[in-house]
Design a protein around this motif. Structure first.
Motif, PDB file in Angstrom:
ATOM      1  N   ASN A  28       0.774  -1.194   0.223  1.00 34.16           N
ATOM      2  CA  ASN A  28      -0.182   0.168   0.035  1.00 34.16           C
ATOM      3  C   ASN A  28       0.771   1.106   0.130  1.00 34.16           C
ATOM      4  OD1 ASN A  28      -2.706   0.264  -0.249  1.00 34.16           O
ATOM      5  ND2 ASN A  28      -3.055   0.185   2.049  1.00 34.16           N
ATOM      6  N   ALA A  29       2.024   1.010   0.883  1.00 33.56           N
ATOM      7  CA  ALA A  29       2.609   2.360   1.066  1.00 33.56           C
ATOM      8  C   ALA A  29       3.381   2.804  -0.196  1.00 33.56           C
ATOM      9  CB  ALA A  29       3.650   2.225   2.077  1.00 33.56           C
ATOM     10  N   ASN A  34       3.216   6.424  -0.353  1.00 31.78           N
ATOM     11  CA  ASN A  34       3.032   6.874   1.039  1.00 31.78           C
ATOM     12  C   ASN A  34       1.986   7.736   1.312  1.00 31.78           C
ATOM     13  OD1 ASN A  34       4.133   5.569   3.125  1.00 31.78           O
ATOM     14  ND2 ASN A  34       5.864   7.255   3.593  1.00 31.78           N
ATOM     15  N   GLN A  35       1.411   7.837   0.347  1.00 32.55           N
ATOM     16  CA  GLN A  35      -0.031   9.027   0.697  1.00 32.55           C
ATOM     17  C   GLN A  35      -1.223   8.354   1.497  1.00 32.55           C
ATOM     18  OE1 GLN A  35      -0.613  12.305  -0.894  1.00 32.55           O
ATOM     19  NE2 GLN A  35       1.555  11.639  -0.446  1.00 32.55           N
ATOM     20  N   ASP A  36      -1.203   6.957   1.470  1.00 32.62           N
ATOM     21  CA  ASP A  36      -2.226   6.357   2.426  1.00 32.62           C
ATOM     22  C   ASP A  36      -2.266   6.829   3.680  1.00 32.62           C
ATOM     23  OD1 ASP A  36       0.024   4.757   2.359  1.00 32.62           O
ATOM     24  OD2 ASP A  36      -1.120   2.996   3.269  1.00 32.62           O
ATOM     25  N   THR A  37      -1.037   6.979   4.199  1.00 32.17           N
ATOM     26  CA  THR A  37      -1.082   7.263   5.814  1.00 32.17           C
ATOM     27  C   THR A  37      -1.761   8.840   6.129  1.00 32.17           C
ATOM     28  OG1 THR A  37       0.926   6.181   5.997  1.00 32.17           O
ATOM     29  CG2 THR A  37       0.513   7.691   7.845  1.00 32.17           C
ATOM     30  N   TYR A  38      -1.322   9.507   5.105  1.00 30.45           N
ATOM     31  CA  TYR A  38      -2.060  10.817   5.059  1.00 30.45           C
ATOM     32  C   TYR A  38      -3.358  10.906   4.530  1.00 30.45           C
ATOM     33  CZ  TYR A  38      -3.692  15.282   2.546  1.00 30.45           C
ATOM     34  OH  TYR A  38      -4.336  15.973   2.199  1.00 30.45           O
ATOM     35  N   TRP A  39      -4.047  10.175   3.903  1.00 27.85           N
ATOM     36  CA  TRP A  39      -5.277   9.883   3.501  1.00 27.85           C
ATOM     37  C   TRP A  39      -6.100   9.406   4.510  1.00 27.85           C
ATOM     38  CZ3 TRP A  39      -4.294   6.952  -1.551  1.00 27.85           C
ATOM     39  CH2 TRP A  39      -3.581   7.816  -2.594  1.00 27.85           C
ATOM     40  N   ARG A  40      -5.548   8.409   5.611  1.00 28.34           N
ATOM     41  CA  ARG A  40      -6.069   7.884   6.762  1.00 28.34           C
ATOM     42  C   ARG A  40      -6.306   8.756   7.691  1.00 28.34           C
ATOM     43  NH1 ARG A  40      -2.923   3.566   5.702  1.00 28.34           N
ATOM     44  NH2 ARG A  40      -4.025   1.869   4.326  1.00 28.34           N
TER      45      ARG A  40
END
Ligand SMILES: C[S@@+](CC[C@H](N)C(=O)[O-])C[C@H]1O[C@@H](n2cnc3c(N)ncnc32)[C@H](O)[C@@H]1O
Length: 238
Positions: A28-29, A34-40
């Motif tokens: 995912n990252a 690594n945008q997934d962390t920002y989105w969550r």
């Protein structure tokens, strides 16, 4: 017939996620840069939780959205994180054990289309990157609506369709070039990441998802497009 198709798709999705559970977080990252962390984190902030809220995180996978939400809960706040894949739940267990939120999150195996809860149980019901994977988006949202308390929030975070012309072309170019790369890494055609470009094209547009939010009875429906519309957070109130 519809039920047989639904069971078949669920068995397929369950098997797919079981096969990638150990690599899910890293893939995912990698694929979202690594945008997934920002989105969550953005989605968790938009949930506007109060410290003592009860939250249900449907299709919790490895627990990453639950962990972002847990930061907003104080003593008395609780999250139930539900998924039908035992392997994803095992990864979630490990992620949660490494966090300071073990007391706040309870993992549960169950189906998003048949939530094992009575009506009006939760202040907030969330689903992260799940609507794209369930066999029926509307029925899933109906279930989420049913278990949410009156005045509570239903929230979805998922990939979506970028609209800006040049950005959109670059985005699809990225995905189309990802395919040979995935092939080289040994991902087969039945793999969820191999199917990602196709699943993005068949996913209803974010405006259509917003309509489905309204159709199931949610009010004050809004959506926030992130990173040029690559991901979208939908919100509605019961
Ligand atoms: C892409 S992962 C999302 C994980 C997580 N929410 C996140 O933020 O990364 C989708 C998850 O949905 C689960 N899932 C798909 N259909 C489901 C269903 N009908 N009931 C419960 N879980 C389901 C899969 O097992 C998988 O763990």
């Amino acid at each position: 017939m519809k039920q047989i198709d639904q069971h078949r798709q669920e068995a397929f999705v369950q098997q797919l996620f079981s096969s990638i559970a150990k690599r899910y977080d890293i893939l995912n990252a990698l694929f979202t840069l690594n945008q997934d962390t920002y989105w969550r984190n953005f989605a968790a902030a938009k949930a506007a939780l109060k410290e003592d809220n009860s939250v249900l995180d449907v299709c919790c996978g490895t627990g990453k959205l639950s962990l972002s939400l847990a930061k907003y809960l104080g003593v008395g706040g609780q999250i139930i994180s539900l998924d039908f894949s035992e392997s994803m739940l095992l990864e979630a267990k490990q992620n949660i054990q490494k966090s300071p939120y073990q007391q706040k999150i309870t993992l549960m195996q169950g189906n998003a289309l048949k939530l094992p809860f009575a009506e009006n149980c939760f202040d907030c019901t969330t689903i992260g990157f799940g609507l794209r994977n369930v066999s029926d988006i509307k029925s899933t949202l109906e279930e989420m609506y049913r278990v949410t308390k009156p005045g509570g929030t239903v929230l979805s975070l998922d990939l979506s369709k970028p609209s800006a012309p040049i950005f959109k072309q670059l985005y699809y170019l990225y995905f189309e070039n990802l395919l040979p790369f995935l092939g080289n890494l040994g991902f087969t055609k039945n793999h969820p990441y191999y199917n990602l470009p196709a699943s993005l094209k068949t996913l209803p547009h974010q405006s259509v998802i917003a309509n489905i939010f309204s159709q199931v009875g949610l009010q004050q429906v809004t959506y926030h497009q992130l990173t040029g519309g690559i991901a979208t957070v939908h919100l509605g109130k019961k």
